[in-house]
Design a protein around this motif. Sequence first.
Motif, PDB file in Angstrom:
ATOM      1  N   LEU A  51     -34.676  50.034  22.414  1.00  0.00           N
ATOM      2  CA  LEU A  51     -33.498  50.344  21.611  1.00  0.00           C
ATOM      3  C   LEU A  51     -33.563  51.743  21.006  1.00  0.00           C
ATOM      4  N   GLN A  52     -34.758  52.154  20.593  1.00  0.00           N
ATOM      5  CA  GLN A  52     -34.897  53.480  20.001  1.00  0.00           C
ATOM      6  C   GLN A  52     -34.448  54.552  20.993  1.00  0.00           C
ATOM      7  N   ALA A  53     -34.866  54.413  22.255  1.00  0.00           N
ATOM      8  CA  ALA A  53     -34.475  55.384  23.285  1.00  0.00           C
ATOM      9  C   ALA A  53     -32.985  55.312  23.579  1.00  0.00           C
ATOM     10  N   MET A  54     -32.421  54.110  23.538  1.00  0.00           N
ATOM     11  CA  MET A  54     -30.980  53.961  23.784  1.00  0.00           C
ATOM     12  C   MET A  54     -30.168  54.681  22.715  1.00  0.00           C
ATOM     13  N   PHE A  55     -30.578  54.531  21.463  1.00  0.00           N
ATOM     14  CA  PHE A  55     -29.860  55.207  20.387  1.00  0.00           C
ATOM     15  C   PHE A  55     -30.126  56.711  20.396  1.00  0.00           C
ATOM     16  N   PHE A  56     -31.292  57.116  20.869  1.00  0.00           N
ATOM     17  CA  PHE A  56     -31.604  58.530  21.082  1.00  0.00           C
ATOM     18  C   PHE A  56     -30.597  59.110  22.087  1.00  0.00           C
TER      19      PHE A  56
END
Length: 223
Positions: A51-56
Amino acid sequence: MPTPPLKAVTLTHVRYTRGDRLGHFLAWISLVPVFISLGGFISHFLFRRELQAMFFALGLILSQFINELIKTSVEQARPETCALLETCDSHGWPSSHSQYMFFFAVYFTLLTYYKIGILCRKQIFAVALLVWPLALLTMYSRVYLGYHTVAQVFAGAALGLFLGGLWFWVVNSGLRGYFPMIEESVFGRIFYVKDTSHIPNVLKFEYENARSARIHASYKRAE
């Protein structure tokens, strides 16, 4: 019937002077945002679903959308070399390449500093020696190749720094609280979306769990 004028996709339409080795190198550097988007975030989603990468990635998309809004509002022309590069039909302020790379650099640095995901603070030197030089080279390449003025790339870099820091704060001070809900949603369960930012050492955690599962499977077969 006259032939309508053609328009190139500016993100990949990179030209340099034939025989100019530095220009050739900087033309490839100018494509780093494409490599990050296609090779980095898409492969990360396919294999890790973080999720962190998706929001990045979402932040980078929003940043580029803001860039286009500003460009169409300000309507500042590119330098005179745009005629040779066939880019005069697009606006130059602020530079989207510079904005992209500095957004990426500041967000990635903050992820590393706060040890979020698989990153750790020891990697901060790798970030300093790789990510930031790439951002600076991308900014320089846009001026050297004639796509932007110095003022346009500095404007893009400044906007990227601001938006990258702001988006990091928005995600990790507010939106991160919704990550468990997204994990448990229908979308999260279907696509195996996860958040590992609360795990101190993700690589060690994955290694130990994979090893434990293998040992357990060996015992089951032995039975």
